[in-house]
Design a protein around this motif. Structure first.
Motif, PDB file in Angstrom:
ATOM      1  N   MET A   1       0.886  -1.095   0.078  1.00  0.00           N
ATOM      2  CA  MET A   1      -0.050  -0.036   0.137  1.00  0.00           C
ATOM      3  C   MET A   1       0.825   1.333   0.018  1.00  0.00           C
ATOM      4  SD  MET A   1      -2.900   1.291   2.898  1.00  0.00           S
ATOM      5  CE  MET A   1      -3.942  -0.097   2.593  1.00  0.00           C
ATOM      6  N   ARG A   2       0.597   2.189  -1.063  1.00  0.00           N
ATOM      7  CA  ARG A   2       1.542   3.418  -0.942  1.00  0.00           C
ATOM      8  C   ARG A   2       0.736   4.461  -0.203  1.00  0.00           C
ATOM      9  NH1 ARG A   2      -1.331   3.941  -6.107  1.00  0.00           N
ATOM     10  NH2 ARG A   2      -2.581   5.933  -6.012  1.00  0.00           N
ATOM     11  N   PHE A   3       1.605   5.510   0.351  1.00  0.00           N
ATOM     12  CA  PHE A   3       1.264   6.587   0.967  1.00  0.00           C
ATOM     13  C   PHE A   3       1.448   7.821   0.102  1.00  0.00           C
ATOM     14  CE2 PHE A   3       1.836  10.152   3.784  1.00  0.00           C
ATOM     15  CZ  PHE A   3       0.617  10.084   4.574  1.00  0.00           C
ATOM     16  N   PRO A   4       0.348   8.652  -0.009  1.00  0.00           N
ATOM     17  CA  PRO A   4      -0.817   8.783   0.466  1.00  0.00           C
ATOM     18  C   PRO A   4      -1.641   7.648  -0.342  1.00  0.00           C
ATOM     19  CG  PRO A   4      -0.663  10.660  -0.564  1.00  0.00           C
ATOM     20  CD  PRO A   4       0.623   9.974  -0.434  1.00  0.00           C
ATOM     21  N   ASN A   5      -2.496   6.856   0.454  1.00  0.00           N
ATOM     22  CA  ASN A   5      -3.552   5.926  -0.326  1.00  0.00           C
ATOM     23  C   ASN A   5      -4.604   6.745  -0.991  1.00  0.00           C
ATOM     24  OD1 ASN A   5      -5.250   6.409   1.678  1.00  0.00           O
ATOM     25  ND2 ASN A   5      -4.852   4.171   2.447  1.00  0.00           N
ATOM     26  N   GLU A   6      -5.767   5.946  -1.955  1.00  0.00           N
ATOM     27  CA  GLU A   6      -6.771   6.657  -2.230  1.00  0.00           C
ATOM     28  C   GLU A   6      -7.661   7.078  -1.394  1.00  0.00           C
ATOM     29  OE1 GLU A   6      -5.515   3.742  -3.324  1.00  0.00           O
ATOM     30  OE2 GLU A   6      -4.824   4.032  -5.321  1.00  0.00           O
ATOM     31  N   TRP A   7      -7.800   6.582  -0.326  1.00  0.00           N
ATOM     32  CA  TRP A   7      -8.735   7.461   0.916  1.00  0.00           C
ATOM     33  C   TRP A   7      -8.017   8.780   1.124  1.00  0.00           C
ATOM     34  CZ3 TRP A   7     -13.514   6.634   1.439  1.00  0.00           C
ATOM     35  CH2 TRP A   7     -14.143   5.130   1.145  1.00  0.00           C
ATOM     36  N   VAL A   8      -6.576   8.709   1.472  1.00  0.00           N
ATOM     37  CA  VAL A   8      -5.999   9.821   2.068  1.00  0.00           C
ATOM     38  C   VAL A   8      -6.014  10.908   0.927  1.00  0.00           C
ATOM     39  CG1 VAL A   8      -4.223  10.865   3.134  1.00  0.00           C
ATOM     40  CG2 VAL A   8      -4.852   8.850   3.845  1.00  0.00           C
ATOM     41  N   GLY A   9      -5.594  10.650  -0.337  1.00  0.00           N
ATOM     42  CA  GLY A   9      -5.334  11.440  -1.308  1.00  0.00           C
ATOM     43  C   GLY A   9      -6.527  11.770  -1.838  1.00  0.00           C
ATOM     44  N   GLY A  10      -7.819  10.971  -1.842  1.00  0.00           N
ATOM     45  CA  GLY A  10      -8.974  11.544  -2.515  1.00  0.00           C
ATOM     46  C   GLY A  10      -9.525  12.723  -1.573  1.00  0.00           C
ATOM     47  N   THR A  11      -9.474  12.241  -0.195  1.00  0.00           N
ATOM     48  CA  THR A  11     -10.153  13.364   0.878  1.00  0.00           C
ATOM     49  C   THR A  11      -9.138  14.415   0.627  1.00  0.00           C
ATOM     50  OG1 THR A  11     -10.624  11.435   2.296  1.00  0.00           O
ATOM     51  CG2 THR A  11     -10.628  13.637   3.067  1.00  0.00           C
ATOM     52  N   ALA A  12      -8.146  14.713   0.481  1.00  0.00           N
ATOM     53  CA  ALA A  12      -7.100  15.744   0.524  1.00  0.00           C
ATOM     54  C   ALA A  12      -7.617  16.523  -0.708  1.00  0.00           C
ATOM     55  CB  ALA A  12      -5.606  15.471   0.615  1.00  0.00           C
ATOM     56  N   LEU A  13      -7.611  15.806  -2.004  1.00  0.00           N
ATOM     57  CA  LEU A  13      -7.930  16.489  -3.324  1.00  0.00           C
ATOM     58  C   LEU A  13      -9.355  17.211  -3.111  1.00  0.00           C
ATOM     59  CD1 LEU A  13      -7.016  13.805  -5.602  1.00  0.00           C
ATOM     60  CD2 LEU A  13      -6.134  15.960  -5.760  1.00  0.00           C
ATOM     61  N   VAL A  14     -10.295  16.676  -2.381  1.00  0.00           N
ATOM     62  CA  VAL A  14     -11.620  17.388  -2.187  1.00  0.00           C
ATOM     63  C   VAL A  14     -11.409  18.533  -0.809  1.00  0.00           C
ATOM     64  CG1 VAL A  14     -13.939  17.334  -1.517  1.00  0.00           C
ATOM     65  CG2 VAL A  14     -12.722  15.630  -3.017  1.00  0.00           C
ATOM     66  N   ALA A  15     -10.804  18.439   0.327  1.00  0.00           N
ATOM     67  CA  ALA A  15     -10.669  19.444   1.285  1.00  0.00           C
ATOM     68  C   ALA A  15      -9.851  20.350   1.042  1.00  0.00           C
ATOM     69  CB  ALA A  15     -10.497  18.414   2.394  1.00  0.00           C
ATOM     70  N   GLY A  16      -8.537  19.946   0.516  1.00  0.00           N
ATOM     71  CA  GLY A  16      -7.592  21.065   0.381  1.00  0.00           C
ATOM     72  C   GLY A  16      -7.958  22.466  -0.175  1.00  0.00           C
ATOM     73  N   PRO A  17      -8.608  22.285  -1.690  1.00  0.00           N
ATOM     74  CA  PRO A  17      -9.045  23.282  -2.282  1.00  0.00           C
ATOM     75  C   PRO A  17     -10.189  24.100  -1.386  1.00  0.00           C
ATOM     76  CG  PRO A  17      -8.750  21.431  -3.897  1.00  0.00           C
ATOM     77  CD  PRO A  17      -8.455  20.863  -2.499  1.00  0.00           C
ATOM     78  N   VAL A  18     -11.014  23.167  -0.879  1.00  0.00           N
ATOM     79  CA  VAL A  18     -12.356  24.008  -0.460  1.00  0.00           C
ATOM     80  C   VAL A  18     -11.843  24.714   0.796  1.00  0.00           C
ATOM     81  CG1 VAL A  18     -14.403  23.352   1.004  1.00  0.00           C
ATOM     82  CG2 VAL A  18     -13.849  22.209  -1.168  1.00  0.00           C
ATOM     83  N   LEU A  19     -10.925  24.393   1.836  1.00  0.00           N
ATOM     84  CA  LEU A  19     -10.502  25.090   2.751  1.00  0.00           C
ATOM     85  C   LEU A  19      -9.491  26.281   2.424  1.00  0.00           C
ATOM     86  CD1 LEU A  19      -8.929  21.996   4.781  1.00  0.00           C
ATOM     87  CD2 LEU A  19     -10.839  23.667   5.775  1.00  0.00           C
ATOM     88  N   LEU A  20      -8.769  26.391   1.103  1.00  0.00           N
ATOM     89  CA  LEU A  20      -8.112  27.284   0.705  1.00  0.00           C
ATOM     90  C   LEU A  20      -9.131  28.279   0.300  1.00  0.00           C
ATOM     91  CD1 LEU A  20      -5.254  27.463   0.664  1.00  0.00           C
ATOM     92  CD2 LEU A  20      -5.075  27.043  -1.777  1.00  0.00           C
ATOM     93  N   LEU A  21     -10.042  27.995  -0.385  1.00  0.00           N
ATOM     94  CA  LEU A  21     -11.159  28.871  -0.898  1.00  0.00           C
ATOM     95  C   LEU A  21     -11.796  29.473   0.286  1.00  0.00           C
ATOM     96  CD1 LEU A  21     -12.546  30.275  -3.435  1.00  0.00           C
ATOM     97  CD2 LEU A  21     -14.072  28.389  -3.399  1.00  0.00           C
ATOM     98  N   ALA A  22     -12.350  28.826   1.330  1.00  0.00           N
ATOM     99  CA  ALA A  22     -12.989  29.352   2.426  1.00  0.00           C
ATOM    100  C   ALA A  22     -12.282  30.668   3.018  1.00  0.00           C
ATOM    101  CB  ALA A  22     -13.175  28.396   3.214  1.00  0.00           C
ATOM    102  N   GLY A  23     -10.759  30.115   3.118  1.00  0.00           N
ATOM    103  CA  GLY A  23      -9.903  31.137   3.583  1.00  0.00           C
ATOM    104  C   GLY A  23      -9.777  32.359   2.948  1.00  0.00           C
ATOM    105  N   VAL A  24      -9.611  32.145   1.773  1.00  0.00           N
ATOM    106  CA  VAL A  24      -9.811  33.381   1.200  1.00  0.00           C
ATOM    107  C   VAL A  24     -11.034  34.157   1.103  1.00  0.00           C
ATOM    108  CG1 VAL A  24      -9.634  34.081  -1.437  1.00  0.00           C
ATOM    109  CG2 VAL A  24      -8.023  32.374  -0.600  1.00  0.00           C
ATOM    110  N   LEU A  25     -12.084  33.679   0.966  1.00  0.00           N
ATOM    111  CA  LEU A  25     -13.492  34.314   0.959  1.00  0.00           C
ATOM    112  C   LEU A  25     -13.704  35.191   2.246  1.00  0.00           C
ATOM    113  CD1 LEU A  25     -15.557  31.807  -1.208  1.00  0.00           C
ATOM    114  CD2 LEU A  25     -14.577  34.077  -1.959  1.00  0.00           C
ATOM    115  N   LEU A  26     -13.342  34.307   3.210  1.00  0.00           N
ATOM    116  CA  LEU A  26     -13.601  34.952   4.621  1.00  0.00           C
ATOM    117  C   LEU A  26     -12.846  36.307   4.945  1.00  0.00           C
ATOM    118  CD1 LEU A  26     -13.631  31.742   6.842  1.00  0.00           C
ATOM    119  CD2 LEU A  26     -15.534  33.426   6.405  1.00  0.00           C
ATOM    120  N   ARG A  27     -11.875  36.412   4.393  1.00  0.00           N
ATOM    121  CA  ARG A  27     -11.156  37.914   4.771  1.00  0.00           C
ATOM    122  C   ARG A  27     -11.289  38.707   3.486  1.00  0.00           C
ATOM    123  NH1 ARG A  27      -4.994  35.169   3.675  1.00  0.00           N
ATOM    124  NH2 ARG A  27      -6.037  33.515   4.845  1.00  0.00           N
TER     125      ARG A  27
END
Length: 231
Positions: A1-27
């Motif tokens: 099994m590689r790291f990051p696996n599909e669960w970690v990588g897939g979750t990060a691909l969704v959550a990372g950009p959304v968190l970044l956009l939220a931070g930008v919009l809040l300020r």
């Protein structure tokens, strides 16, 4: 099994950009440059803390997203994948370093007031450090990754351009939001979120045993996080 696996990588691909956009919009209601950002911290501490925390979390989570994408690209274009992964990761580390400076400035506002904190930040704003020489990675990394993802068949032309638009986000400490900030963060969402959803949708449903094992682990990590924050 590689790291990051599909669960970690897939979750990060969704959550990372959304968190970044939220931070930008809040300020976004506040002017761009650091004196105005510090004034906003004094007047709206909860909102600004949420903004900068979300932006920081997005950058940290994006490490796993980039590593996962680079691995996928590497199956066809290993050289491009290696260079792109290194450049973007160094850029993410630099933004994390900037977030530490942001946090120190926020603390200065709380203890010294906005005016004295602004004077303190201004006095050392241009000082050189390791990442001063690596700032180009923040912008160049996304462009190289976009080209690599297109050549590796992971993104079509439109989403590759959207990924490259992440290079538009301003770099440095205590930066507010401008149109380019929103465009860059939104571009990341367009490029990476659908890929993350596709990766997660392709995974088998976790078994009941897996859930039962994961739940106490997650709770334990949460408890450790709370305890360590009090130390």
């Amino acid at each position: 099994m590689r790291f990051p696996n599909e669960w970690v990588g897939g979750t990060a691909l969704v959550a990372g950009p959304v968190l970044l956009l939220a931070g930008v919009l809040l300020r976004s209601p506040f002017p761009f440059f650091f004196p105005d950002q510090l004034r906003a911290v004094a007047e709206h501490p909860a909102l600004m803390t949420a903004s900068y925390t979300a932006f920081l979390a997005g950058n940290v989570v994006l490490w796993a997203a980039v590593a996962h994408l680079a691995h996928r690209i590497g199956e066809r274009r290993p050289g491009w994948a290696a260079w792109a992964g290194v450049l973007v990761t160094v850029g993410l580390f630099e933004r994390t370093f900037h977030a530490g400076v942001d946090h120190a400035a926020f603390s200065a506002v709380e203890h010294l007031g906005a005016e004295r904190a602004t004077e303190l930040v201004a006095a050392g704003y241009g000082e050189l450090h390791l990442f001063s020489f690596l700032s180009f990675t923040i912008m160049a990394g996304w462009v190289v990754l976009a080209v690599a993802a297109r050549l590796g068949g992971e993104l079509d032309g439109v989403r590759a351009v959207a990924l490259a638009s992440a290079a538009l986000m301003p770099l440095g400490v205590l930066k507010g939001t401008e149109l380019l900030s929103v465009a860059g963060a939104a571009g990341l969402c367009v490029a990476l979120v659908p890929l993350g959803v596709r990766v997660l949708a392709g995974q088998p449903r976790p078994s009941g045993k897996t859930v039962l094992v994961a739940l106490p682990v997650v709770l334990g990590i949460g408890a450790l996080a709370v305890v360590s924050s009090l130390g």
